[in-house]
Design a protein around this motif. Structure first.
Motif, PDB file in Angstrom:
ATOM      1  N   THR A   1       4.535  -7.012 -22.514  1.00  0.00           N
ATOM      2  CA  THR A   1       3.985  -7.324 -23.830  1.00  0.00           C
ATOM      3  C   THR A   1       4.147  -6.164 -24.805  1.00  0.00           C
ATOM      4  OG1 THR A   1       1.796  -6.589 -23.085  1.00  0.00           O
ATOM      5  CG2 THR A   1       2.308  -8.939 -22.893  1.00  0.00           C
ATOM      6  N   ARG A   2       4.186  -4.941 -24.294  1.00  0.00           N
ATOM      7  CA  ARG A   2       4.437  -3.776 -25.135  1.00  0.00           C
ATOM      8  C   ARG A   2       4.973  -2.646 -24.274  1.00  0.00           C
ATOM      9  NH1 ARG A   2       0.721  -0.212 -29.433  1.00  0.00           N
ATOM     10  NH2 ARG A   2       2.245  -0.389 -31.125  1.00  0.00           N
ATOM     11  N   ILE A   3       5.940  -1.906 -24.811  1.00  0.00           N
ATOM     12  CA  ILE A   3       6.572  -0.820 -24.077  1.00  0.00           C
ATOM     13  C   ILE A   3       6.076   0.508 -24.620  1.00  0.00           C
ATOM     14  CG2 ILE A   3       8.767   0.259 -23.447  1.00  0.00           C
ATOM     15  CD1 ILE A   3      10.101  -2.478 -24.127  1.00  0.00           C
TER      16      ILE A   3
ATOM     17  N   VAL B   1      -0.865   5.276 -25.963  1.00  0.00           N
ATOM     18  CA  VAL B   1       0.230   4.596 -25.267  1.00  0.00           C
ATOM     19  C   VAL B   1      -0.306   3.827 -24.066  1.00  0.00           C
ATOM     20  CG1 VAL B   1       2.411   4.896 -24.049  1.00  0.00           C
ATOM     21  CG2 VAL B   1       1.876   6.343 -26.020  1.00  0.00           C
ATOM     22  N   THR B   2      -1.030   4.532 -23.204  1.00  0.00           N
ATOM     23  CA  THR B   2      -1.456   3.911 -21.944  1.00  0.00           C
ATOM     24  C   THR B   2      -2.444   2.773 -22.155  1.00  0.00           C
ATOM     25  OG1 THR B   2      -3.109   5.662 -21.711  1.00  0.00           O
ATOM     26  CG2 THR B   2      -1.027   5.973 -20.577  1.00  0.00           C
ATOM     27  N   SER B   3      -3.234   2.844 -23.208  1.00  0.00           N
ATOM     28  CA  SER B   3      -4.246   1.809 -23.416  1.00  0.00           C
ATOM     29  C   SER B   3      -3.698   0.544 -24.052  1.00  0.00           C
ATOM     30  CB  SER B   3      -5.386   2.366 -24.287  1.00  0.00           C
ATOM     31  OG  SER B   3      -4.910   2.715 -25.583  1.00  0.00           O
ATOM     32  N   SER B   4      -2.462   0.579 -24.555  1.00  0.00           N
ATOM     33  CA  SER B   4      -1.939  -0.587 -25.281  1.00  0.00           C
ATOM     34  C   SER B   4      -0.686  -1.191 -24.664  1.00  0.00           C
ATOM     35  CB  SER B   4      -1.640  -0.197 -26.735  1.00  0.00           C
ATOM     36  OG  SER B   4      -0.588   0.760 -26.808  1.00  0.00           O
ATOM     37  N   CYS B   5      -0.186  -0.626 -23.571  1.00  0.00           N
ATOM     38  CA  CYS B   5       1.093  -1.082 -23.007  1.00  0.00           C
ATOM     39  C   CYS B   5       0.937  -1.523 -21.555  1.00  0.00           C
ATOM     40  CB  CYS B   5       2.126   0.039 -23.071  1.00  0.00           C
ATOM     41  SG  CYS B   5       2.450   0.616 -24.748  1.00  0.00           S
ATOM     42  N   ASN B   6       1.783  -2.443 -21.140  1.00  0.00           N
ATOM     43  CA  ASN B   6       1.831  -2.776 -19.707  1.00  0.00           C
ATOM     44  C   ASN B   6       3.175  -2.394 -19.077  1.00  0.00           C
ATOM     45  OD1 ASN B   6       3.391  -4.845 -20.810  1.00  0.00           O
ATOM     46  ND2 ASN B   6       2.495  -6.440 -19.510  1.00  0.00           N
ATOM     47  N   LEU B   7       4.030  -1.729 -19.845  1.00  0.00           N
ATOM     48  CA  LEU B   7       5.225  -1.065 -19.318  1.00  0.00           C
ATOM     49  C   LEU B   7       5.296   0.313 -19.958  1.00  0.00           C
ATOM     50  CD1 LEU B   7       7.915  -0.727 -17.868  1.00  0.00           C
ATOM     51  CD2 LEU B   7       9.025  -1.964 -19.750  1.00  0.00           C
ATOM     52  N   ILE B   8       5.277   1.340 -19.120  1.00  0.00           N
ATOM     53  CA  ILE B   8       5.302   2.716 -19.602  1.00  0.00           C
ATOM     54  C   ILE B   8       6.449   3.448 -18.939  1.00  0.00           C
ATOM     55  CG2 ILE B   8       4.041   4.914 -19.672  1.00  0.00           C
ATOM     56  CD1 ILE B   8       1.449   3.238 -19.595  1.00  0.00           C
ATOM     57  N   VAL B   9       7.232   4.157 -19.744  1.00  0.00           N
ATOM     58  CA  VAL B   9       8.330   4.971 -19.239  1.00  0.00           C
ATOM     59  C   VAL B   9       8.110   6.404 -19.710  1.00  0.00           C
ATOM     60  CG1 VAL B   9      10.821   5.273 -19.105  1.00  0.00           C
ATOM     61  CG2 VAL B   9       9.871   2.980 -19.417  1.00  0.00           C
ATOM     62  N   THR B  10       8.076   7.339 -18.769  1.00  0.00           N
ATOM     63  CA  THR B  10       7.875   8.744 -19.138  1.00  0.00           C
ATOM     64  C   THR B  10       9.188   9.498 -18.978  1.00  0.00           C
ATOM     65  OG1 THR B  10       7.147   9.357 -16.894  1.00  0.00           O
ATOM     66  CG2 THR B  10       5.458   8.653 -18.445  1.00  0.00           C
ATOM     67  N   CYS B  11       9.600  10.203 -20.032  1.00  0.00           N
ATOM     68  CA  CYS B  11      10.913  10.864 -20.077  1.00  0.00           C
ATOM     69  C   CYS B  11      10.775  12.272 -20.632  1.00  0.00           C
ATOM     70  CB  CYS B  11      11.890  10.092 -20.949  1.00  0.00           C
ATOM     71  SG  CYS B  11      11.851   8.324 -20.832  1.00  0.00           S
ATOM     72  N   THR B  12       9.882  13.064 -20.096  1.00  0.00           N
ATOM     73  CA  THR B  12       9.660  14.406 -20.630  1.00  0.00           C
ATOM     74  C   THR B  12       9.778  15.438 -19.506  1.00  0.00           C
ATOM     75  OG1 THR B  12       7.284  14.704 -20.204  1.00  0.00           O
ATOM     76  CG2 THR B  12       7.892  13.326 -22.090  1.00  0.00           C
ATOM     77  N   PRO B  13       9.939  16.715 -19.864  1.00  0.00           N
ATOM     78  CA  PRO B  13       9.931  17.785 -18.858  1.00  0.00           C
ATOM     79  C   PRO B  13       8.542  18.401 -18.688  1.00  0.00           C
ATOM     80  CG  PRO B  13      10.713  18.679 -20.914  1.00  0.00           C
ATOM     81  CD  PRO B  13      10.434  17.217 -21.169  1.00  0.00           C
ATOM     82  N   SER B  14       7.499  17.643 -18.983  1.00  0.00           N
ATOM     83  CA  SER B  14       6.144  18.185 -19.004  1.00  0.00           C
ATOM     84  C   SER B  14       5.712  18.707 -17.631  1.00  0.00           C
ATOM     85  CB  SER B  14       5.157  17.113 -19.461  1.00  0.00           C
ATOM     86  OG  SER B  14       3.839  17.630 -19.505  1.00  0.00           O
TER      87      SER B  14
END
Length: 230
Positions: free
Chosen positions: A64-66, A124-137
């Motif tokens: 529903t949201r990325i 981000v986490t509270s509004s999405c059901n697909l999350i992609v993390t792309c950082t060097p954190s």
């Protein structure tokens, strides 16, 4: 054939890409070097994004949201390859640099996505059901307490023992935890940081149908992609 990739994450301050790489092709019979493809890491970027798309195909619910953490090359590639896996075009992207976020939103908008930007990870986490993390954190960005039921998380940034994008409780809370390489994820990545990750399955076994992936819409699933490097 050997693929070599590098990551130097301060490079953007010098006007350079944070990732680089090349391909070396050797003759099978003699071992002589036949070709060098100086692709500047492009194939590495595409392969990583393709792995993310495979995860979405087998693990994500009806999207529903990325949510995207990051605004660099991989954040762009992930959305490009997700086009074939979901019809969702609603995106919220997190980043620390407002100018880079704005450029990302503009570029992905030209590709048909509607992109909201934020500097607040929980937005981000509270509004999405697909999350992609792309950082060097090296400091967790995704908190378990803010994840919605039914969310799938693909984590691609943590490819060394010191990087970590997900709070350990995210992995420990997940109903299904997937690794691209079980031995490698035990030494680095998100699974490496979680002391109680439960049963971890390998992505290739899900693709081959040997084990189940997501079995209900309300499950939380996590895929830890460390890159299958040697």
């Amino acid at each position: 054939m050997v693929k070599i990739a590098s990551g130097f994450y301060d490079n953007p301050t010098l006007g350079l890409s944070s990732c680089d790489g090349l391909m070396l092709v050797f003759a099978q019979r003699t071992g002589t070097l036949e070709a060098i493809l100086l692709d500047e890491g492009n194939l590495t970027d595409i392969r990583t994004a393709a792995a993310g798309a495979v995860c979405v195909r087998h693990l994500a619910p009806g999207v529903t949201r990325i949510g995207v953490f990051g605004s660099g090359i991989q954040a762009r590639r992930q959305l490009e390859l997700l086009r074939e896996e979901t019809s969702c075009r609603d995106v919220i992207a997190w980043g620390r640099d407002g100018e880079r976020l704005a450029a990302y939103a503009s570029e992905m908008g030209e590709s048909g996505y509607t992109v909201e930007t934020t500097t607040e990870p929980d937005a981000v986490t509270s509004s999405c059901n697909l999350i992609v993390t792309c950082t060097p954190s090296t400091t967790p960005l995704v908190r378990a307490s803010t994840l919605r039921a039914g969310t799938h998380v693909t984590a691609v940034g943590s490819d060394t023992p010191t990087k970590q994008e997900l709070e350990s409780a995210v992995v420990e809370r997940a109903d299904v935890v997937v690794a691209d390489s079980l031995p490698q994820c035990a030494d680095r990545g998100e699974i490496h940081h979680a002391s109680n990750a439960g049963t971890v399955v390998q992505l290739g076994d899900i693709v081959a149908g040997r084990v189940a992936g997501r079995t209900s819409d309300d499950q939380i699933t996590v895929a830890d992609l460390t890159g299958v490097a040697v």
